[in-house]
Design a protein around this motif. Structure first.
Motif, short mmCIF file in Angstrom:
data_model
loop_
_atom_site.label_atom_id
_atom_site.label_comp_id
_atom_site.label_asym_id
_atom_site.label_seq_id
_atom_site.Cartn_x
_atom_site.Cartn_y
_atom_site.Cartn_z
N TRP A 138 0.87 -1.18 0.00
CA TRP A 138 0.00 0.00 0.00
C TRP A 138 0.90 1.23 0.00
O TRP A 138 1.98 1.22 0.60
N SER A 139 0.48 2.28 -0.67
CA SER A 139 1.24 3.53 -0.62
C SER A 139 0.30 4.70 -0.84
O SER A 139 -0.79 4.56 -1.40
N ALA A 140 0.73 5.86 -0.36
CA ALA A 140 -0.02 7.11 -0.56
C ALA A 140 1.00 8.23 -0.69
O ALA A 140 2.07 8.18 -0.07
N PRO A 141 0.69 9.24 -1.49
CA PRO A 141 1.61 10.38 -1.58
C PRO A 141 1.73 11.10 -0.25
O PRO A 141 0.79 11.10 0.55
N ARG A 142 2.86 11.71 -0.02
CA ARG A 142 3.07 12.46 1.23
C ARG A 142 1.99 13.52 1.43
O ARG A 142 1.58 13.79 2.55
N ALA A 143 1.52 14.11 0.35
CA ALA A 143 0.50 15.16 0.45
C ALA A 143 -0.82 14.64 1.03
O ALA A 143 -1.65 15.42 1.49
N ALA A 144 -1.04 13.31 1.02
CA ALA A 144 -2.28 12.74 1.55
C ALA A 144 -2.24 12.60 3.07
O ALA A 144 -3.25 12.30 3.69
N VAL A 145 -1.07 12.83 3.69
CA VAL A 145 -0.93 12.71 5.14
C VAL A 145 -1.07 14.10 5.76
O VAL A 145 -0.31 15.02 5.43
#
Length: 201
Positions: free
Chosen positions: A146-153
């Motif tokens: 799983w991964s998400a862009p830093r901007a999503a945190v």
């Protein structure tokens, strides 16, 4: 197993030019979690396992899973470990680390922060009593699940929860959140490094 081994493996998994900033071997905190994504395959539930029997089996072994009993045990003993709508970032993240029944092996959950993304990884199968060769095979089998862009945190911080002083809470911009822990006997420094890398504090 040392986190540095996972760091070396993660540098092989990231995209060209992507820099790994922090790595922590962890687990999703025990407690009530966000619901599964709408398109998630649901495990087949046995009517015989629900109720009191399911609760008792869940307490005896975490590899035995009855969804209704799991929710009761988690909420009563651990509280809330995450919130979010079905399909939210916290929902898809926790679902990516749920064992697929029948769960007959164990693996580590590894969080990593890069200059671009938050990554959640699963190691290869781990053994309770392992040799160095077993540990190396587990690290070599690590993959990104799983991964998400830093901007999503939106935020990340480590703080007390009930009796655990080392619980990492990751909040996402869609309003969902999920908590991670390490065993009480292990240091919280890797979790604090993840929080610092995500929050910039």
């Amino acid at each position: 197993m040392a986190d540095i081994s996972y760091q070396e493996r993660l540098t092989q998994l990231v995209e060209p030019g992507e820099q790994v900033l922090a790595v922590a071997k962890t687990e999703i905190a025990h407690g009530a979690l966000p619901p599964d994504p709408p398109d998630a395959e649901r495990p087949q539930a046995s009517g015989a396992g629900a109720g009191i029997g399911g609760v008792l089996l869940n307490l005896i072994s975490p590899l035995i899973s009855f969804p209704a009993a799991d929710r009761i045990v988690d909420r009563l003993t651990h509280g809330v470990a995450g919130r979010g709508a079905p399909g939210s970032l916290a929902s898809t993240l926790q679902h990516s680390r749920r064992p697929v029944p029948p769960a007959i092996t164990l693996d580590d959950t590894v969080l990593a922060v890069t200059d671009r993304r938050l990554l959640v990884c699963a190691s290869g199968p781990v053994k309770l009593w392992s040799s160095r060769a077993d540990d190396e095979r587990a690290v070599a089998g690590t993959r990104v699940v799983w991964s998400a862009p830093r901007a999503a945190v939106a935020d990340a911080r480590v703080g007390w929860h009930r009796l655990n002083p080392k619980r990492l809470r990751v909040e996402f911009t869609d309003g969902s959140w999920l908590a991670f822990t390490v065993p009480i006997a292990e240091p919280g420094k890797p979790l604090r490094a993840i929080a610092s890398a995500l929050s910039g504090r």
